[in-house]
Design a protein around this motif. Structure first.
Motif, PDB file in Angstrom:
ATOM      1  N   GLY A 233       0.803  -1.206   0.000  1.00  0.00           N
ATOM      2  CA  GLY A 233       0.000   0.000   0.000  1.00  0.00           C
ATOM      3  C   GLY A 233       0.841   1.263   0.000  1.00  0.00           C
ATOM      4  N   SER A 234       0.143   2.399   0.143  1.00  0.00           N
ATOM      5  CA  SER A 234       0.830   3.695   0.049  1.00  0.00           C
ATOM      6  C   SER A 234       0.585   4.568   1.264  1.00  0.00           C
ATOM      7  N   ALA A 235       0.145   3.964   2.383  1.00  0.00           N
ATOM      8  CA  ALA A 235      -0.127   4.752   3.581  1.00  0.00           C
ATOM      9  C   ALA A 235       1.167   5.271   4.186  1.00  0.00           C
ATOM     10  N   LYS A 236       1.102   6.488   4.699  1.00  0.00           N
ATOM     11  CA  LYS A 236       2.269   7.077   5.362  1.00  0.00           C
ATOM     12  C   LYS A 236       2.199   6.873   6.868  1.00  0.00           C
ATOM     13  N   GLY A 237       1.024   6.540   7.403  1.00  0.00           N
ATOM     14  CA  GLY A 237       0.868   6.304   8.827  1.00  0.00           C
ATOM     15  C   GLY A 237       0.813   4.824   9.149  1.00  0.00           C
ATOM     16  N   VAL A 238       0.408   4.518  10.383  1.00  0.00           N
ATOM     17  CA  VAL A 238       0.347   3.139  10.839  1.00  0.00           C
ATOM     18  C   VAL A 238      -0.852   2.413  10.225  1.00  0.00           C
ATOM     19  N   ILE A 239      -2.016   3.076  10.200  1.00  0.00           N
ATOM     20  CA  ILE A 239      -3.246   2.477   9.684  1.00  0.00           C
ATOM     21  C   ILE A 239      -3.582   3.079   8.324  1.00  0.00           C
ATOM     22  N   SER A 240      -3.959   2.240   7.384  1.00  0.00           N
ATOM     23  CA  SER A 240      -4.191   2.667   5.995  1.00  0.00           C
ATOM     24  C   SER A 240      -5.617   3.194   5.817  1.00  0.00           C
ATOM     25  N   TRP A 241      -5.887   4.348   6.400  1.00  0.00           N
ATOM     26  CA  TRP A 241      -7.229   4.926   6.323  1.00  0.00           C
ATOM     27  C   TRP A 241      -7.623   5.263   4.889  1.00  0.00           C
ATOM     28  N   TYR A 242      -6.644   5.498   4.027  1.00  0.00           N
ATOM     29  CA  TYR A 242      -6.955   5.908   2.665  1.00  0.00           C
ATOM     30  C   TYR A 242      -7.770   4.864   1.911  1.00  0.00           C
ATOM     31  N   LEU A 243      -7.729   3.607   2.371  1.00  0.00           N
ATOM     32  CA  LEU A 243      -8.497   2.560   1.697  1.00  0.00           C
ATOM     33  C   LEU A 243      -9.998   2.833   1.743  1.00  0.00           C
ATOM     34  N   PHE A 244     -10.454   3.521   2.773  1.00  0.00           N
ATOM     35  CA  PHE A 244     -11.887   3.802   2.898  1.00  0.00           C
ATOM     36  C   PHE A 244     -12.349   4.861   1.896  1.00  0.00           C
ATOM     37  N   LYS A 245     -11.426   5.491   1.181  1.00  0.00           N
ATOM     38  CA  LYS A 245     -11.819   6.378   0.090  1.00  0.00           C
ATOM     39  C   LYS A 245     -12.331   5.594  -1.110  1.00  0.00           C
ATOM     40  N   ASN A 246     -12.040   4.312  -1.112  1.00  0.00           N
ATOM     41  CA  ASN A 246     -12.545   3.407  -2.141  1.00  0.00           C
ATOM     42  C   ASN A 246     -13.921   2.904  -1.696  1.00  0.00           C
ATOM     43  N   PRO A 247     -15.016   3.317  -2.334  1.00  0.00           N
ATOM     44  CA  PRO A 247     -16.356   2.916  -1.875  1.00  0.00           C
ATOM     45  C   PRO A 247     -16.545   1.406  -1.818  1.00  0.00           C
ATOM     46  N   ARG A 248     -15.958   0.687  -2.747  1.00  0.00           N
ATOM     47  CA  ARG A 248     -16.143  -0.763  -2.763  1.00  0.00           C
ATOM     48  C   ARG A 248     -15.430  -1.426  -1.587  1.00  0.00           C
ATOM     49  N   PHE A 249     -14.298  -0.870  -1.172  1.00  0.00           N
ATOM     50  CA  PHE A 249     -13.633  -1.390   0.024  1.00  0.00           C
ATOM     51  C   PHE A 249     -14.510  -1.180   1.252  1.00  0.00           C
ATOM     52  N   THR A 250     -15.130  -0.023   1.351  1.00  0.00           N
ATOM     53  CA  THR A 250     -16.004   0.271   2.493  1.00  0.00           C
ATOM     54  C   THR A 250     -17.180  -0.690   2.537  1.00  0.00           C
ATOM     55  N   ILE A 251     -17.771  -0.985   1.376  1.00  0.00           N
ATOM     56  CA  ILE A 251     -18.885  -1.940   1.326  1.00  0.00           C
ATOM     57  C   ILE A 251     -18.417  -3.317   1.774  1.00  0.00           C
ATOM     58  N   LEU A 252     -17.256  -3.761   1.292  1.00  0.00           N
ATOM     59  CA  LEU A 252     -16.729  -5.068   1.675  1.00  0.00           C
ATOM     60  C   LEU A 252     -16.425  -5.115   3.164  1.00  0.00           C
ATOM     61  N   PHE A 253     -15.923  -4.024   3.701  1.00  0.00           N
ATOM     62  CA  PHE A 253     -15.625  -3.928   5.134  1.00  0.00           C
ATOM     63  C   PHE A 253     -16.905  -4.122   5.956  1.00  0.00           C
ATOM     64  N   ILE A 254     -17.978  -3.429   5.581  1.00  0.00           N
ATOM     65  CA  ILE A 254     -19.243  -3.546   6.306  1.00  0.00           C
ATOM     66  C   ILE A 254     -19.820  -4.954   6.155  1.00  0.00           C
ATOM     67  N   HIS A 255     -19.686  -5.524   4.961  1.00  0.00           N
ATOM     68  CA  HIS A 255     -20.138  -6.903   4.734  1.00  0.00           C
ATOM     69  C   HIS A 255     -19.481  -7.850   5.729  1.00  0.00           C
ATOM     70  N   GLY A 256     -18.158  -7.771   5.871  1.00  0.00           N
ATOM     71  CA  GLY A 256     -17.460  -8.647   6.800  1.00  0.00           C
ATOM     72  C   GLY A 256     -17.843  -8.383   8.245  1.00  0.00           C
ATOM     73  N   LEU A 257     -18.005  -7.119   8.603  1.00  0.00           N
ATOM     74  CA  LEU A 257     -18.334  -6.758   9.978  1.00  0.00           C
ATOM     75  C   LEU A 257     -19.676  -7.332  10.404  1.00  0.00           C
ATOM     76  N   ILE A 258     -20.700  -7.197   9.564  1.00  0.00           N
ATOM     77  CA  ILE A 258     -22.043  -7.657   9.927  1.00  0.00           C
ATOM     78  C   ILE A 258     -22.135  -9.181   9.912  1.00  0.00           C
ATOM     79  N   THR A 259     -21.589  -9.812   8.880  1.00  0.00           N
ATOM     80  CA  THR A 259     -21.752 -11.258   8.708  1.00  0.00           C
ATOM     81  C   THR A 259     -21.155 -12.045   9.857  1.00  0.00           C
ATOM     82  N   THR A 260     -19.996 -11.612  10.367  1.00  0.00           N
ATOM     83  CA  THR A 260     -19.321 -12.397  11.402  1.00  0.00           C
ATOM     84  C   THR A 260     -20.090 -12.408  12.720  1.00  0.00           C
ATOM     85  N   PHE A 261     -21.002 -11.465  12.934  1.00  0.00           N
ATOM     86  CA  PHE A 261     -21.795 -11.484  14.161  1.00  0.00           C
ATOM     87  C   PHE A 261     -22.748 -12.676  14.188  1.00  0.00           C
ATOM     88  N   GLY A 262     -23.096 -13.201  13.034  1.00  0.00           N
ATOM     89  CA  GLY A 262     -23.992 -14.349  13.008  1.00  0.00           C
ATOM     90  C   GLY A 262     -23.344 -15.639  12.587  1.00  0.00           C
TER      91      GLY A 262
END
Length: 437
Positions: A233-262
């Protein structure tokens, strides 16, 4: 991500190194500075798959055998079941603790030293646990130490297979991840046999030695494809926050977050549901093992299916049908036949979700961002695995006797909720056209 038309009705990536939002304005343009990665789709990659299989076999084999040790601890530490039940949840949740800083850890240590660290910590955790005399000793060893050690194993073993394959990525990742299901089936039986013959302390030592051999072998086999500059990646800090500028990454992130609860709820609660229905004790004892076996086979089959019919299509279908199984079958399970039908079907479609979730990640973020993306996407598992099943348990225990229909509704709603985001992701990738994507 730029795409091109292949066969009629087929959309496939032109280059998995490019994705919308993966390189933002002001970030380093990696493509101008480094060679573009082209996965070889084989060759040494198959040894990487073998190493990943062995690493996941070790850490999940122990994790799925936790219930075997828990039955012993209930007798050794009477009246402390509430505290003991958290050890397994904390352990598997910590498998993903390195997620937000995965990029930094890889840059600092590399896969080889991450796996060496995992070998030492996982082996030490189980050997030390064999000398435990108090519950807090088990928290520190089987919970905390093993969980952190497994995190150093998980991220190399799930990240490397994605890098070495493109057209056969679904099959390759499915083969690697089948190690977790097969490990659960094999190690739990080894533990049970060892406990019955030489006691639980030696069972822990045997599993510790197995982890040393298996993860040590993974250390020799698992390697990244390309350099950290090409995948970090191209992050300059510890956490790659820039990935959330990609809408499809954000959707995939939410998909994983919700599904694992069940997702894990049926694996943990189905055996006790069988006991509540007064079924033969053999049924409850073997349900989790059978589900693990079906789950392992499904990861290979659905991974191959993703390569043939489209990974985004398959991810949505498998996740959605896993949720439907909870709401349509588990809710109505009142006899042994229904329990078995549900365990097989859920094991299959749930295995599809687990196998296909990583296969779409390079197509969403590009290989140049795969290391930080894998870390952030799997960090979502920490919350679902730690709190999902306890929430379901709290819901069913509000009734006397416990009503497992509500656990089925909880699991089904969470998984279907996650599936809707998988469907949204598929639409953003190819619209509503019936194509392979």
């Amino acid at each position: 991500m730029s795409t091109k038309e292949g066969e009629k009705g087929d959309i496939r990536p032109d280059s998995i190194t490019e994705a919308p939002g993966s390189i933002q304005k002001g970030d380093v343009d990696l493509k101008n500075k480094i060679e573009v990665l082209t996965p070889p789709d084989g060759g040494r990659g198959w040894f990487v798959i073998l190493g990943s299989f062995l690493g996941l076999f070790a850490i999940f084999g122990y994790n799925y055998s936790w219930g075997v040790f828990l039955r012993q601890y209930k007798q050794i530490y009477p009246g402390q079941m509430a505290q003991l039940s958290w050890i397994g949840s904390i352990c598997v949740a910590l498998f993903f603790i390195l997620g937000p800083i995965n990029q930094l850890v890889i840059r600092t240590m590399g896969y080889r030293y991450m796996l060496i660290t995992g070998t030492i910590l996982c082996t030490a955790a189980l050997i030390l646990a064999s000398f435990a005399k108090e519950v807090w000793h088990l928290f520190l060893t089987q919970g905390l130490l093993f969980g952190v050690g497994a995190s150093f194993v998980w991220f190399p073993c799930i990240g490397a297979p994605q890098q070495w394959f493109n057209h056969h990525r679904g099959l390759a990742v499915g083969l690697a991840m089948s190690g977790s299901g097969i490990g659960g089936l094999v190690v739990s039986n080894i533990c049970q046999a060892a406990i019955e013959s030489i006691g639980y302390r030696w069972a822990l030592r045997i599993v510790g030695i197995m982890c040393f051999a298996l993860i040590g072998s993974a250390t020799l086999l698992v390697r990244p494809f390309g350099t950290i500059q090409q995948t970090g990646g191209s992050a300059k800090g510890v956490i790659s926050w820039y990935l959330f500028k990609n809408p499809r990454f954000t959707i995939l992130f939410i998909h994983g977050l919700i599904t694992t609860f069940g997702y894990m709820t049926p694996f943990f609660l189905l055996p006790s549901h069988a006991e509540a229905l007064n079924l033969d004790p053999w049924v409850g004892t073997n349900l989790s093992a059978i589900m693990s076996a079906v789950n392992a086979g499904a990861r290979i089959c659905t991974g191959y299916m993703g390569d043939k019919f489209g990974r985004f299509n398959s991810l949505f279908v498998c996740t959605f049908l896993a949720g439907v199984c909870c709401l349509a079958i588990w809710v109505n399970a009142t006899n042994e036949a229904t329990i078995w039908v549900f365990s097989v079907l859920y094991g299959f479609f749930g295995g599809g979700y687990i196998a296909l979730f990583p296969t779409v990640q390079p197509q969403v973020v590009g290989l140049e961002n795969i290391a930080p993306a894998v870390g952030l996407l799997y960090f979502t598992n920490l919350f679902g695995y730690m709190f999902g099943t306890p929430i379901a348990s709290a819901i069913i225990n509000r009734f006397t006797p416990p009503d497992y229909q509500y656990a089925a509704v909880w699991a089904g709603c969470m998984v279907i909720g996650g599936a809707l985001f998988a469907g949204w992701l598929r639409v953003t990738q190819a619209g509503f056209k019936l194509v392979r994507v």
